[in-house]
Design an enzyme around this catalytic site. Structure first.
Site, PDB file in Angstrom:
ATOM      1  N   GLU A 289     149.709 113.988 -78.928  1.00  0.00           N
ATOM      2  CA  GLU A 289     150.257 112.945 -78.059  1.00  0.00           C
ATOM      3  C   GLU A 289     149.407 112.819 -76.795  1.00  0.00           C
ATOM      4  O   GLU A 289     149.194 113.796 -76.084  1.00  0.00           O
ATOM      5  CB  GLU A 289     151.696 113.315 -77.700  1.00  0.00           C
ATOM      6  CG  GLU A 289     152.529 112.208 -77.133  1.00  0.00           C
ATOM      7  CD  GLU A 289     153.999 112.595 -77.076  1.00  0.00           C
ATOM      8  OE1 GLU A 289     154.545 112.598 -75.955  1.00  0.00           O
ATOM      9  OE2 GLU A 289     154.586 112.904 -78.131  1.00  0.00           O
TER      10      GLU A 289
ATOM     11  N   ARG B   6     165.335 129.165 -65.300  1.00  0.00           N
ATOM     12  CA  ARG B   6     166.484 129.983 -65.681  1.00  0.00           C
ATOM     13  C   ARG B   6     166.162 131.453 -65.486  1.00  0.00           C
ATOM     14  O   ARG B   6     165.078 131.904 -65.828  1.00  0.00           O
ATOM     15  CB  ARG B   6     166.856 129.727 -67.137  1.00  0.00           C
ATOM     16  CG  ARG B   6     167.282 128.292 -67.371  1.00  0.00           C
ATOM     17  CD  ARG B   6     167.849 128.097 -68.756  1.00  0.00           C
ATOM     18  NE  ARG B   6     168.134 126.682 -68.960  1.00  0.00           N
ATOM     19  CZ  ARG B   6     167.910 126.036 -70.090  1.00  0.00           C
ATOM     20  NH1 ARG B   6     167.391 126.677 -71.117  1.00  0.00           N
ATOM     21  NH2 ARG B   6     168.193 124.758 -70.196  1.00  0.00           N
TER      22      ARG B   6
ATOM     23  N   ARG C  79     153.678 103.946 -68.335  1.00  0.00           N
ATOM     24  CA  ARG C  79     152.807 104.809 -69.127  1.00  0.00           C
ATOM     25  C   ARG C  79     153.101 104.545 -70.598  1.00  0.00           C
ATOM     26  O   ARG C  79     154.250 104.271 -70.974  1.00  0.00           O
ATOM     27  CB  ARG C  79     153.050 106.282 -68.813  1.00  0.00           C
ATOM     28  CG  ARG C  79     152.812 106.659 -67.377  1.00  0.00           C
ATOM     29  CD  ARG C  79     151.363 106.583 -66.970  1.00  0.00           C
ATOM     30  NE  ARG C  79     150.583 107.675 -67.555  1.00  0.00           N
ATOM     31  CZ  ARG C  79     149.261 107.783 -67.431  1.00  0.00           C
ATOM     32  NH1 ARG C  79     148.572 106.854 -66.771  1.00  0.00           N
ATOM     33  NH2 ARG C  79     148.626 108.803 -67.965  1.00  0.00           N
TER      34      ARG C  79
END
Length: 381
Positions: free
Chosen positions: A298, A175, A247
């Site tokens: 994670e 952007r 995954r």
């Protein structure tokens, strides 16, 4: 009719509710001890934080009918997904926007200047990008690619970005203003008391029976007029042709006091940091207040036979095997494959609900006409 739905996530719940309201007798089975699939949310007993147990789910859509549908079963509070990333010793906003560009390069560019500057950085010799890496080099150049995309992608997908299709990166916007809202969609929000309560409300119908901790085998379908299957496509056939690649994610949960990182999602773009991101769950419900906090580190890796499949890989080898399974499914009467796992596609929640509503409508139309329901309402290929 007697209808069996395999999976008590979004697909099973939405199809089940629609067909229950149409007068059918619905049984839903799920191998897990809870409803909701990977959208499952629960209160952490230690802190009271509403935790997205299988990783964060942020609702965003341009589909007004789907937005109205979810708000029928749960109050959605306004929520903007503002992602940060730690890269090369600094913190930046994602997706790449005018602030990211100016901060990274130490400049004060206006939008038109930033466009021109990035075009100078880009590799204009790449006329038709075929891989993830070519797409990044063509549109943001080597510096931003190395900082924000290369390492993160290698960790997330377990392979070089040269092996991934350019289409993956086409979903990541750049952007040339200061808008750091990750999504473009008109409707964005979070369910006030969590996705589990929303799905429980969808399932709350006298014609729906839910059986948890119940494993499905294809033989069970013989007692029903039709089966909607939202489990792994290859699993329905006992993996007889081989396993489709996925995954999976490992979560390292930890708690703290106060505010651990100041945002809901912090990505880690550097390859030498083993995890892809840290999510802080109380920031997904900013209208609540908690002294304690729950975070997940994670980690992404290849899914094994006993792992929860998260992301379909869909590279050349997987697509060839998928075509074989689709052919097998289309020869199988009495079952329709739906959802992320049933069609081996990465689906956002709103698309999952849209396709579930369409599948239920297709079934009602087929039943009224006396026609057979197809194996797929939306082709996986």
């Amino acid at each position: 009719m007697k209808i069996l739905l395999v999976g008590a996530g979004l697909s099973g719940a939405v199809i089940g509710r629609d067909l229950a309201e149409a007068g059918h007798d619905i049984t839903i089975v799920d191998s897990r001890p809870h409803i909701g699939g990977n959208c499952y949310t629960e209160r952490d007993p230690e802190t009271g934080v509403l935790v997205h147990v299988y990783g964060p789910h942020i609702f965003h859509t341009d589909d007004e009918e789907v937005w109205d549908y979810v708000n029928r079963y749960q109050t959605f509070r306004p929520y903007k997904n503002r992602v940060k990333t730690t890269s090369q010793g600094a913190v930046y906003s994602l997706p790449v926007n005018l602030h990211t560009i100016n901060q990274f390069y130490g400049k004060t560019l206006r939008p038109a200047e930033a466009r021109e500057f990035l075009e100078e950085q880009a590799d204009s010799s790449i006329a038709d990008p075929q891989t993830f890496e070519e797409q990044a080099l063509r549109f943001v150049g080597p510096d931003l690619y190395a900082a924000f995309f290369k390492g993160y992608t290698e960790k997330q997908w377990g392979c070089s970005p040269t092996e991934l299709p350019a289409s993956i990166l086409k979903r990541l916007p750049v952007r040339f203003n200061y808008d750091d809202n990750y999504f473009f969609h008109r409707f964005q929000g979070m369910p006030e008391t969590g996705y589990t309560e929303m799905i429980a409300a969808i399932l709350d119908h006298p014609a729906i029976e839910v059986r948890l901790d119940t494993r499905f085998s294809a033989e069970q379908g013989a007692g029903y007029d039709h089966v909607f299957y939202s489990g792994p496509l290859d699993g329905y056939f006992d993996y007889r042709l081989g396993r489709l690649g996925y995954r999976t994610l490992d979560f390292e949960r930890f708690t703290d006091q106060g505010d651990y990182q100041g945002c809901a999602v912090m990505n880690y773009g550097d390859r030498d940091v083993p995890y892809t991101r840290i999510t802080e769950h109380k920031h997904f419900a900013p209208w609540e207040s908690h002294e304690g906090t729950v975070c997940y580190r994670e980690y992404s890796r290849a899914a094994g036979p006993d792992d929860i499949p998260y992301y379909p890989i869909r590279l050349v080898a997987e697509k060839a095997l998928l075509a074989d399974y689709v052919a097998l499914a289309e020869e199988t009467a009495g079952v329709t494959f739906v959802g992320r796992l049933g069609t081996y596609r990465y689906l956002d929640m709103d698309v999952t609900i849209r396709e579930a509503l369409d599948a239920a409508a297709a079934f009602r139309a087929s039943a009224a006409a006396g026609d057979a329901m197809p194996a797929f309402v939306k082709s996986p290929l």
